[in-house]
Scaffold this motif. Structure first.
Motif, PDB file in Angstrom:
ATOM      1  N   ARG A  72       0.848  -1.182   0.000  1.00  0.00           N
ATOM      2  CA  ARG A  72       0.000   0.000   0.000  1.00  0.00           C
ATOM      3  C   ARG A  72       0.886   1.235   0.000  1.00  0.00           C
ATOM      4  O   ARG A  72       1.866   1.310   0.727  1.00  0.00           O
ATOM      5  N   CYS A  73       0.510   2.161  -0.839  1.00  0.00           N
ATOM      6  CA  CYS A  73       1.275   3.403  -0.947  1.00  0.00           C
ATOM      7  C   CYS A  73       0.852   4.356   0.171  1.00  0.00           C
ATOM      8  O   CYS A  73      -0.340   4.607   0.351  1.00  0.00           O
ATOM      9  N   ALA A  74       1.832   4.859   0.886  1.00  0.00           N
ATOM     10  CA  ALA A  74       1.516   5.780   1.978  1.00  0.00           C
ATOM     11  C   ALA A  74       1.077   7.135   1.428  1.00  0.00           C
ATOM     12  O   ALA A  74       0.278   7.838   2.041  1.00  0.00           O
ATOM     13  N   ALA A  75       1.585   7.494   0.240  1.00  0.00           N
ATOM     14  CA  ALA A  75       1.284   8.807  -0.335  1.00  0.00           C
ATOM     15  C   ALA A  75      -0.143   8.879  -0.883  1.00  0.00           C
ATOM     16  O   ALA A  75      -0.895   9.799  -0.554  1.00  0.00           O
ATOM     17  N   CYS A  76      -0.530   7.913  -1.723  1.00  0.00           N
ATOM     18  CA  CYS A  76      -1.858   7.999  -2.347  1.00  0.00           C
ATOM     19  C   CYS A  76      -2.830   6.950  -1.820  1.00  0.00           C
ATOM     20  O   CYS A  76      -3.984   6.897  -2.258  1.00  0.00           O
ATOM     21  N   GLU A  77      -2.353   6.124  -0.903  1.00  0.00           N
ATOM     22  CA  GLU A  77      -3.192   5.130  -0.224  1.00  0.00           C
ATOM     23  C   GLU A  77      -3.767   4.066  -1.134  1.00  0.00           C
ATOM     24  O   GLU A  77      -4.673   3.333  -0.745  1.00  0.00           O
ATOM     25  N   TRP A  89       7.770   0.399  -5.755  1.00  0.00           N
ATOM     26  CA  TRP A  89       7.360   1.800  -5.921  1.00  0.00           C
ATOM     27  C   TRP A  89       5.921   1.807  -6.395  1.00  0.00           C
ATOM     28  O   TRP A  89       5.490   0.910  -7.126  1.00  0.00           O
ATOM     29  N   CYS A  90       5.194   2.834  -5.984  1.00  0.00           N
ATOM     30  CA  CYS A  90       3.775   2.916  -6.329  1.00  0.00           C
ATOM     31  C   CYS A  90       3.593   3.131  -7.839  1.00  0.00           C
ATOM     32  O   CYS A  90       4.136   4.082  -8.397  1.00  0.00           O
ATOM     33  N   PRO A  91       2.810   2.265  -8.512  1.00  0.00           N
ATOM     34  CA  PRO A  91       2.595   2.429  -9.952  1.00  0.00           C
ATOM     35  C   PRO A  91       1.651   3.596 -10.249  1.00  0.00           C
ATOM     36  O   PRO A  91       1.552   4.049 -11.387  1.00  0.00           O
ATOM     37  N   HIS A  92       0.969   4.117  -9.216  1.00  0.00           N
ATOM     38  CA  HIS A  92       0.015   5.212  -9.427  1.00  0.00           C
ATOM     39  C   HIS A  92       0.676   6.579  -9.282  1.00  0.00           C
ATOM     40  O   HIS A  92       0.407   7.482 -10.048  1.00  0.00           O
ATOM     41  N   CYS A  93       1.554   6.724  -8.272  1.00  0.00           N
ATOM     42  CA  CYS A  93       2.130   8.053  -8.035  1.00  0.00           C
ATOM     43  C   CYS A  93       3.650   8.037  -7.935  1.00  0.00           C
ATOM     44  O   CYS A  93       4.261   9.059  -7.632  1.00  0.00           O
ATOM     45  N   ASP A  94       4.273   6.878  -8.163  1.00  0.00           N
ATOM     46  CA  ASP A  94       5.730   6.755  -8.184  1.00  0.00           C
ATOM     47  C   ASP A  94       6.417   7.075  -6.846  1.00  0.00           C
ATOM     48  O   ASP A  94       7.585   7.418  -6.823  1.00  0.00           O
TER      49      ASP A  94
HETATM   50 ZN   LIG Z   1       0.926   6.100  -4.624  1.00  0.00          ZN
END
Ligand SMILES: [Zn+2]
Ligand SMILES: Nc1nc2c(ncn2[C@@H]2O[C@H](COP(=O)(O)OP(=O)(O)OP(=O)(O)O)[C@@H](O)[C@H]2O)c(=O)[nH]1
Ligand SMILES: [Mg+2]
Lengths: 118, 248
Positions: A72-77, A89-94
């Motif tokens: 789970r991405c901490a930045a964009c959840e 690394w998050c594929p949505h917000c890098d």
């Molecule tokens: Zn993200």
């Protein structure tokens, strides 16, 4: 081979439990193997057949539940699949991943013991 | 008829518990363990020769234990530093386990040791799975091995607290692609530090020594994402000594 050490550890643990519960044998060992555990399920199954020989676990089946790696991405959840080889690394917000949800499992969940013949 | 026993325990729970206990015991004596992992021939011994010499020169009490399938060559090389050195022959086992390490330390490791280096068996697969009670896990790779190794051995690189790139003196000769390597390391281990070194020229050795000393003095160690414990509310029965987060 790595999976042989792991299979040996599984057989040892199952042997201990069979002894502790006075079982005649072990029918099945259920394990969870994460995608990021470093263990290849097929190699583990093969190694288990070698490791169980001559033990009370000899007749046991190894049932492997494969667990996909997710984070789970901490930045964009958002949640995402980590994949193989892992991409943390998050594929949505890098953003770099900070939390792994699953995928590192390497555990024995259940052991099915054969009843001792009284 | 069969009985179903709910086990719910990590396959390596015993090793993890022993490693946790060893870490605690050594910490109480102010000894920090550095576990060195790499494929065969990456330059663990050569770099360690340099690091030991530098620490001995600074008057820091250090010791090294080196594990190999066979031969005492590495111990002979390391002993030239003057530090206490022990060779462990694993007799075919491809990695060290916490119980083995504890057995070898007993009666040998000087009580005042500040940093104990463990040179693991040259292998990037099995040693990655076994916690040895180290505070600092260093994964090394030489420039000759190819930039893609972090992706082929994601556990070894993903669980490292520090990555060391060795043999930098020959990087140009082998067209080493540094950005590709860094990208691959960071892909499996966001935020991990990468230290380029050369045992031939001594480049990077002082920086590495400083980092190790800082950790021995209690500086925070990088926490690999991959080392985060996944719990999902499961019970860890029979695990007498839970391993702290960040240590697998
Ligand atoms: Zn993200
Ligand atoms: N050019 C160059 N060669 C190096 C360097 N470090 C090590 N080597 C060479 O690489 C070879 C292997 O080095 P070792 O230090 O024995 O490697 P190791 O990782 O300890 O090997 P194992 O313990 O057998 O896994 C030797 O021939 C070293 O001389 C370096 O910084 N530069
Ligand atoms: Mg060596």
């Amino acid at each position: 081979m790595h999976e042989l050490s792991i299979a040996t550890a599984i057989v040892e643990r199952a042997t201990e439990l069979a002894r502790r519960h006075d079982a005649a044998g072990v029918e099945a060992v259920r394990v969870r193997v994460g995608e990021m555990s470093g263990v290849v399920p097929d190699a583990l199954r093969f190694s288990f057949e070698v490791a169980r020989e001559g033990t009370v676990v000899e007749a046991a089946r190894l049932v492997v539940e494969e667990v996909p790696a997710r984070a789970r991405c901490a930045a964009c959840e958002k949640e995402f699949a980590v994949g193989t080889p892992p991409f943390l690394w998050c594929p949505h917000c890098d953003s770099p991943t900070t939390r792994l949800l699953s995928g590192r499992e390497l555990e024995i969940t259940v052991i099915e013991l054969a009843e001792a013949t009284a | 008829m069969c009985r179903v026993i709910d086990v719910r325990q990590a396959v390596l729970a015993r090793n993890d518990a022993l490693a946790g206990a060893l870490r605690k015991e050594l910490a109480s004596r102010r000894t920090t363990v550095v576990n060195l992992l790499s494929s065969p021939g990456s330059g663990k011994t050569a770099l360690l020769e340099r690091v030991l010499a530098a620490l001995v020169e600074r008057g820091v009490p250090v010791a090294a234990l080196t594990a190999d399938l066979a031969t005492e060559n590495d111990a002979r090389r390391l002993a030239r530093s003057g530090a206490p050195v022990k060779q462990v022959l694993t007799g075919g086992l491809c990695h060290l386990e916490a119980a083995q390490l504890r057995g070898h330390l007993r009666g040998w490791l000087p009580a005042d040791t500040r940093v104990l280096f463990v040179e693991n068996v040259g292998n990037l697969v099995c040693p990655a799975a076994y916690d040895l009670g180290e505070t600092l896990r260093v994964t090394l790779m030489s420039v000759t091995e190819g930039e893609d190794k972090p992706l082929k051995y994601p556990m070894a690189f993903g669980l490292a607290h520090l990555v060391v790139l060795t043999k930098n003196d020959i990087a140009d000769a082998v067209d080493f692609d540094r950005p590709a390597f860094t990208g691959n390391v960071v892909r499996v281990n966001p935020g991990v530090g990468i230290v380029p070194t050369s045992a031939r020229t001594g480049a990077g050795v002082d920086g590495l020594v400083e980092r190790i000393l800082a950790v021995a003095e209690g500086a925070a160690v990088h926490r690999p994402v991959m080392a985060g414990r996944v719990r999902e509310g499961r019970l860890l029965q029979d695990a007498p000594d839970d391993v702290p987060a960040g240590q697998r």
